[in-house]
Design a protein around this motif. Structure first.
Motif, PDB file in Angstrom:
ATOM      1  N   ALA A  51       0.829  -1.204   0.000  1.00 14.60           N
ATOM      2  CA  ALA A  51       0.000   0.000   0.000  1.00 14.60           C
ATOM      3  C   ALA A  51       0.864   1.254   0.000  1.00 14.60           C
ATOM      4  N   LEU A  55       2.380   1.697  -3.419  1.00 15.29           N
ATOM      5  CA  LEU A  55       1.350   2.100  -4.369  1.00 15.29           C
ATOM      6  C   LEU A  55       1.121   3.606  -4.282  1.00 15.29           C
ATOM      7  N   GLN A  63     -12.239  -2.831  -4.245  1.00 20.26           N
ATOM      8  CA  GLN A  63     -13.169  -1.726  -4.434  1.00 20.26           C
ATOM      9  C   GLN A  63     -13.238  -1.500  -5.937  1.00 20.26           C
ATOM     10  N   ASP A  66      -9.938  -1.191  -7.926  1.00 21.45           N
ATOM     11  CA  ASP A  66      -8.870  -1.566  -6.981  1.00 21.45           C
ATOM     12  C   ASP A  66      -8.890  -3.081  -6.840  1.00 21.45           C
ATOM     13  N   ARG A  95      -1.076  -5.604  -6.908  1.00 17.86           N
ATOM     14  CA  ARG A  95      -2.244  -4.779  -6.655  1.00 17.86           C
ATOM     15  C   ARG A  95      -2.268  -3.687  -7.713  1.00 17.86           C
ATOM     16  N   LEU A 144      -4.503  -0.386  -9.194  1.00 21.85           N
ATOM     17  CA  LEU A 144      -5.481   0.587  -8.713  1.00 21.85           C
ATOM     18  C   LEU A 144      -5.651   1.710  -9.725  1.00 21.85           C
ATOM     19  N   PHE A 201      -7.290   5.565 -10.371  1.00 19.68           N
ATOM     20  CA  PHE A 201      -7.805   6.774  -9.744  1.00 19.68           C
ATOM     21  C   PHE A 201      -8.462   7.653 -10.798  1.00 19.68           C
ATOM     22  N   ASP A 259     -13.410   4.054  -8.515  1.00 22.74           N
ATOM     23  CA  ASP A 259     -12.088   4.292  -9.084  1.00 22.74           C
ATOM     24  C   ASP A 259     -11.187   5.079  -8.140  1.00 22.74           C
ATOM     25  N   GLY A 260     -11.013   4.528  -6.932  1.00 16.38           N
ATOM     26  CA  GLY A 260     -10.063   5.093  -5.998  1.00 16.38           C
ATOM     27  C   GLY A 260     -10.515   6.340  -5.273  1.00 16.38           C
ATOM     28  N   ASN A 305      -9.070   4.227   0.505  1.00 15.98           N
ATOM     29  CA  ASN A 305      -8.894   2.767   0.612  1.00 15.98           C
ATOM     30  C   ASN A 305      -7.500   2.297   0.240  1.00 15.98           C
ATOM     31  N   MET A 306      -6.499   2.830   0.890  1.00 18.19           N
ATOM     32  CA  MET A 306      -5.127   2.397   0.593  1.00 18.19           C
ATOM     33  C   MET A 306      -4.734   1.154   1.382  1.00 18.19           C
TER      34      MET A 306
END
Length: 367
Positions: A10, A13, A96, A99, A127, A129, A131, A300-301, A364-365
């Protein structure tokens, strides 16, 4: 002691996302890729690590590019027209919207190059993700990092990371893409040929897709934004849970509504100021014996504003008739309680996502 794998992934990321946001800085050094349509750049970020950037333009709208590159649709990278880049791809888990945990294996020619550069985001479980509206409105960013433990190195802490920025091009039918890799210091004699080969193999991945293909990808992997409307006299009423009805006990898509929905009681929230649409929709699904976890606060983040929610498009197709019937029942109870003809309803189409005014990296990291 190094942090555990989850915290470490995390953290990296977030750091890769921050680096993606600096794509337009002036201190990137231009590299010769030998391709007029592909620009290569590098930037030293520590005494032992370098960021590599490759930019190109594709004949896609921003919406098409986001649909094509959405993390949930990662298995579509193996479809015809996706270029000679990936040999395997599997979606492991959706955390999510936008994510995910995924496994992607590169073609042998690219994997060997990436191993030379120690870019591991696409060699093991990662992972990935997305945004939305980052680093500014109208754009989108993706980042991927290997899921694994820290080796204790402070200087190579970003190595293995990958990022992409998607933004509008000079024409509405074009998008600008900037891909960023973080690697140990490597000679330009290694980097330039890699960028040339990658450019000629990666660019074709956007061709061969028809409008029908994008519609199909959206139906399978995209999300719908829902919003509440007509709440001027207060938020919607909430259903009273029924003893013995467990979430997930009624199969979605069965073609029949649970027989008890006409007997559900509706009550106002004790604290109307605490209303959130995702909580309302989850309560509606739970009281009907459906799985409430298909409704999200995020998109989307980014955390959505309180009167919006996101739901997987394929889940919506199954659940929409039931949700509409339940909202109609709620409206009847609402008018009976408050009088008048108006009552809250759910906007199903053309709702533009709006996000809480928070830093984008707050979303949501953690796993």
């Amino acid at each position: 002691m190094p942090p555990d794998g989850r915290d470490w992934s995390a953290q990296r990321l977030a750091e890769v996302m921050d680096l993606v946001g600096t794509y337009a800085d002036d201190d990137w050094e231009l590299l010769n890729t030998g391709l007029p349509s592909v620009q290569g750049y590098c930037k030293q970020i520590s005494h032992s690590a370098v960021a590599l950037q490759i930019r190109y333009v594709l004949p896609l709208t921003v919406s098409q590019a986001i649909t094509l590159l959405r993390p949930e649709s990662i298995e579509s990278l193996l479809s015809p027209g996706s270029g000679d880049v990936f040999s395997d791809a599997a979606l492991v888990k959706v955390l999510q919207p936008g994510d995910v945990i995924a496994f992607v294996r590169l073609r042998s020619w690219l994997e060997s190059w990436m191993r030379l550069l120690d870019v591991r985001a696409f060699c093991r479980a990662s992972r990935v993700l997305m945004f939305r509206d980052t680093p500014r409105p109208g754009m989108a960013s993706l980042a991927g990092v290997e899921i694994g433990s820290n080796d204790g190195s402070q200087e190579l802490h970003l190595c293995g990371g990958w990022g992409m920025l998607i933004g509008p091009g000079t024409m509405e039918s074009q998008t600008m893409h900037a891909e960023i890799f973080v690697a140990p210091i490597a000679s330009k004699s290694i980097v330039a040929p890699l960028m040339q080969k990658y450019g000629t193999s990666a660019l074709p991945r956007a061709f061969g897709h028809t409008e029908h293909d994008y519609e199909d990808l959206h139906r399978r992997f995209g999300y719908r934004i829902l919003a509440t409307r007509k709440c001027c006299r207060g938020p919607p009423l909430f259903p009273v849970p029924i003893p013995g009805i467990l979430p997930g006990s009624w199969p979605p898509g069965s073609g029949a509504f649970p027989p008890w929905i006409s007997d559900i009681e509706w009550v106002p929230l004790e604290e109307p100021s605490q209303f959130k649409l995702p909580a309302f929709l989850r309560a509606v699904l739970a009281v009907c014996g459906m799985d409430p976890s298909v409704v999200y606060d995020f998109y989307d983040g980014r955390e959505l504003i309180f009167y919006q929610a996101s739901i997987r498009e394929c889940a919506w197709q199954d659940l929409a008739p039931l949700i509409r019937a339940m909202v109609k029942n709620q409206q009847t109870a609402y008018r009976r309680l408050k009088g008048g003809t108006g009552a809250p309803y759910i906007q199903e189409e053309n709702a533009v996502p709006r996000f809480r005014d928070l830093p984008h990296m707050a979303a949501n990291m953690d796993f």
